[in-house]
Design a protein around this motif. Structure first.
Motif, PDB file in Angstrom:
ATOM      1  N   PRO A 111       0.838  -1.016  -0.024  1.00 47.14           N
ATOM      2  CA  PRO A 111       0.029   0.030  -0.058  1.00 47.14           C
ATOM      3  C   PRO A 111       0.903   1.442   0.085  1.00 47.14           C
ATOM      4  N   ASP A 112       0.546   2.410  -0.481  1.00 43.16           N
ATOM      5  CA  ASP A 112       0.961   3.620  -0.572  1.00 43.16           C
ATOM      6  C   ASP A 112       0.850   4.288   0.718  1.00 43.16           C
ATOM      7  N   ASP A 113       1.831   4.012   1.691  1.00 42.64           N
ATOM      8  CA  ASP A 113       1.881   4.398   3.141  1.00 42.64           C
ATOM      9  C   ASP A 113       3.038   4.993   3.516  1.00 42.64           C
ATOM     10  N   PRO A 114       3.386   6.091   3.598  1.00 42.96           N
ATOM     11  CA  PRO A 114       4.723   6.631   4.153  1.00 42.96           C
ATOM     12  C   PRO A 114       5.124   6.210   5.266  1.00 42.96           C
ATOM     13  N   GLN A 115       3.972   5.877   6.475  1.00 40.81           N
ATOM     14  CA  GLN A 115       4.509   5.272   7.829  1.00 40.81           C
ATOM     15  C   GLN A 115       5.023   3.796   7.797  1.00 40.81           C
ATOM     16  N   LEU A 116       4.563   3.249   6.764  1.00 35.99           N
ATOM     17  CA  LEU A 116       4.891   1.673   6.311  1.00 35.99           C
ATOM     18  C   LEU A 116       3.916   0.912   7.762  1.00 35.99           C
ATOM     19  N   ASP A 117       2.661   1.237   7.811  1.00 40.02           N
ATOM     20  CA  ASP A 117       1.888   0.708   8.701  1.00 40.02           C
ATOM     21  C   ASP A 117       1.649  -0.677   8.619  1.00 40.02           C
ATOM     22  N   PHE A 118       1.913  -1.250   7.371  1.00 40.59           N
ATOM     23  CA  PHE A 118       1.839  -2.513   6.870  1.00 40.59           C
ATOM     24  C   PHE A 118       2.782  -3.427   7.629  1.00 40.59           C
ATOM     25  N   LEU A 119       4.012  -2.916   8.239  1.00 40.92           N
ATOM     26  CA  LEU A 119       5.025  -3.638   8.897  1.00 40.92           C
ATOM     27  C   LEU A 119       4.549  -3.480  10.475  1.00 40.92           C
ATOM     28  N   THR A 120       4.598  -4.587  10.981  1.00 41.71           N
ATOM     29  CA  THR A 120       4.204  -4.806  12.354  1.00 41.71           C
ATOM     30  C   THR A 120       5.667  -5.096  13.176  1.00 41.71           C
ATOM     31  N   ILE A 121       6.104  -4.454  14.251  1.00 41.30           N
ATOM     32  CA  ILE A 121       7.146  -4.869  15.182  1.00 41.30           C
ATOM     33  C   ILE A 121       6.735  -5.709  16.250  1.00 41.30           C
ATOM     34  N   VAL A 122       7.265  -6.706  16.481  1.00 42.79           N
ATOM     35  CA  VAL A 122       6.801  -7.997  17.433  1.00 42.79           C
ATOM     36  C   VAL A 122       8.653  -8.105  18.203  1.00 42.79           C
ATOM     37  N   ALA A 123       8.349  -7.667  19.350  1.00 47.08           N
ATOM     38  CA  ALA A 123       9.442  -8.083  20.355  1.00 47.08           C
ATOM     39  C   ALA A 123       9.374  -9.483  20.714  1.00 47.08           C
ATOM     40  N   VAL A 124      10.558 -10.243  20.544  1.00 48.26           N
ATOM     41  CA  VAL A 124      10.241 -11.797  21.026  1.00 48.26           C
ATOM     42  C   VAL A 124      11.032 -11.941  22.139  1.00 48.26           C
ATOM     43  N   GLU A 125      12.179 -11.203  22.351  1.00 51.12           N
ATOM     44  CA  GLU A 125      13.034 -11.411  23.377  1.00 51.12           C
ATOM     45  C   GLU A 125      13.557 -10.292  23.794  1.00 51.12           C
ATOM     46  N   ALA A 126      13.953 -10.054  25.194  1.00 52.79           N
ATOM     47  CA  ALA A 126      14.915  -8.905  25.528  1.00 52.79           C
ATOM     48  C   ALA A 126      16.165  -9.765  26.079  1.00 52.79           C
ATOM     49  N   VAL A 127      17.227  -9.098  25.401  1.00 53.69           N
ATOM     50  CA  VAL A 127      18.591  -9.865  25.803  1.00 53.69           C
ATOM     51  C   VAL A 127      19.284  -8.618  26.604  1.00 53.69           C
ATOM     52  N   ARG A 128      19.711  -9.316  27.784  1.00 55.03           N
ATOM     53  CA  ARG A 128      20.250  -8.300  28.547  1.00 55.03           C
ATOM     54  C   ARG A 128      21.846  -7.866  28.314  1.00 55.03           C
ATOM     55  N   GLU A 129      22.593  -8.911  27.912  1.00 53.65           N
ATOM     56  CA  GLU A 129      23.872  -8.803  27.472  1.00 53.65           C
ATOM     57  C   GLU A 129      24.025  -8.359  26.111  1.00 53.65           C
ATOM     58  N   LYS A 130      24.573  -7.266  25.606  1.00 50.35           N
ATOM     59  CA  LYS A 130      24.785  -6.860  24.333  1.00 50.35           C
ATOM     60  C   LYS A 130      25.582  -7.684  23.589  1.00 50.35           C
ATOM     61  N   ARG A 131      26.658  -8.206  24.252  1.00 47.35           N
ATOM     62  CA  ARG A 131      27.334  -9.413  23.440  1.00 47.35           C
ATOM     63  C   ARG A 131      26.493 -10.533  22.861  1.00 47.35           C
ATOM     64  N   ASN A 132      25.530 -10.688  23.500  1.00 47.95           N
ATOM     65  CA  ASN A 132      24.534 -12.035  22.988  1.00 47.95           C
ATOM     66  C   ASN A 132      23.589 -11.735  22.067  1.00 47.95           C
ATOM     67  N   LEU A 133      23.484 -10.339  21.570  1.00 46.83           N
ATOM     68  CA  LEU A 133      22.514 -10.116  20.495  1.00 46.83           C
ATOM     69  C   LEU A 133      22.708 -10.592  19.359  1.00 46.83           C
ATOM     70  N   ILE A 134      23.860 -10.934  18.759  1.00 43.25           N
ATOM     71  CA  ILE A 134      23.791 -11.571  17.445  1.00 43.25           C
ATOM     72  C   ILE A 134      23.516 -13.085  17.593  1.00 43.25           C
ATOM     73  N   VAL A 135      23.977 -13.727  18.861  1.00 40.14           N
ATOM     74  CA  VAL A 135      23.650 -15.037  19.000  1.00 40.14           C
ATOM     75  C   VAL A 135      22.295 -15.379  19.036  1.00 40.14           C
ATOM     76  N   ARG A 136      21.422 -14.490  19.637  1.00 39.49           N
ATOM     77  CA  ARG A 136      19.960 -14.485  19.773  1.00 39.49           C
ATOM     78  C   ARG A 136      19.318 -14.145  18.517  1.00 39.49           C
ATOM     79  N   GLU A 137      20.156 -13.355  18.046  1.00 41.69           N
ATOM     80  CA  GLU A 137      19.182 -13.088  16.403  1.00 41.69           C
ATOM     81  C   GLU A 137      19.464 -14.133  15.549  1.00 41.69           C
ATOM     82  N   ASN A 138      20.601 -15.068  15.720  1.00 38.39           N
ATOM     83  CA  ASN A 138      20.603 -15.813  14.812  1.00 38.39           C
ATOM     84  C   ASN A 138      19.731 -17.151  15.204  1.00 38.39           C
ATOM     85  N   TYR A 139      19.604 -17.363  16.507  1.00 38.57           N
ATOM     86  CA  TYR A 139      18.715 -18.299  16.862  1.00 38.57           C
ATOM     87  C   TYR A 139      17.381 -18.139  16.522  1.00 38.57           C
ATOM     88  N   TRP A 140      17.001 -16.757  16.603  1.00 39.73           N
ATOM     89  CA  TRP A 140      15.517 -16.672  16.303  1.00 39.73           C
ATOM     90  C   TRP A 140      15.730 -16.720  14.469  1.00 39.73           C
TER      91      TRP A 140
END
Length: 100
Positions: free
Chosen positions: A48-77
């Motif tokens: 759709p012609d939507d400048p706010q891109l409302d057709f994209l929905t953000i869903v948080a699946v996990e809060a990672v406490r240690e920054k060094r674990n971000l890429i590991v958890r991203e790869n996991y998901w």
């Protein structure tokens, strides 16, 4: 993140969700398809012609406490949701994802 038009998913990690979302929106609007899987998806498929891109929905699946674990958890998901095979994520070298 999910595209509600195509039911395609994207997995990413960040320490600043607002900044990351701003960058995704900017990349999509500027059609920087080679920089970002989300922008590539928005550029290649009809949406759709939507400048706010409302057709994209953000869903948080996990809060990672240690920054060094971000890429590991991203790869996991990415692996468990299958977004490296079907969706907006892509990796040129699957072995780099598996070995993380």
């Amino acid at each position: 993140m999910m595209c509600t038009v195509h039911n395609d998913w994207y997995v990413g990690s960040t320490t600043d969700l607002r900044a990351r979302w701003r960058n995704h929106k900017s990349d999509a609007k500027l059609r920087k398809a080679t920089k970002c899987g989300v922008a590539d998806h928005v550029t290649r498929f009809p949406h759709p012609d939507d400048p706010q891109l409302d057709f994209l929905t953000i869903v948080a699946v996990e809060a990672v406490r240690e920054k060094r674990n971000l890429i590991v958890r991203e790869n996991y998901w990415m692996c468990n949701l299958g977004t490296i095979f079907k969706g907006m994520n892509s990796r040129k070298d699957l072995n780099s994802v598996i070995s993380s």
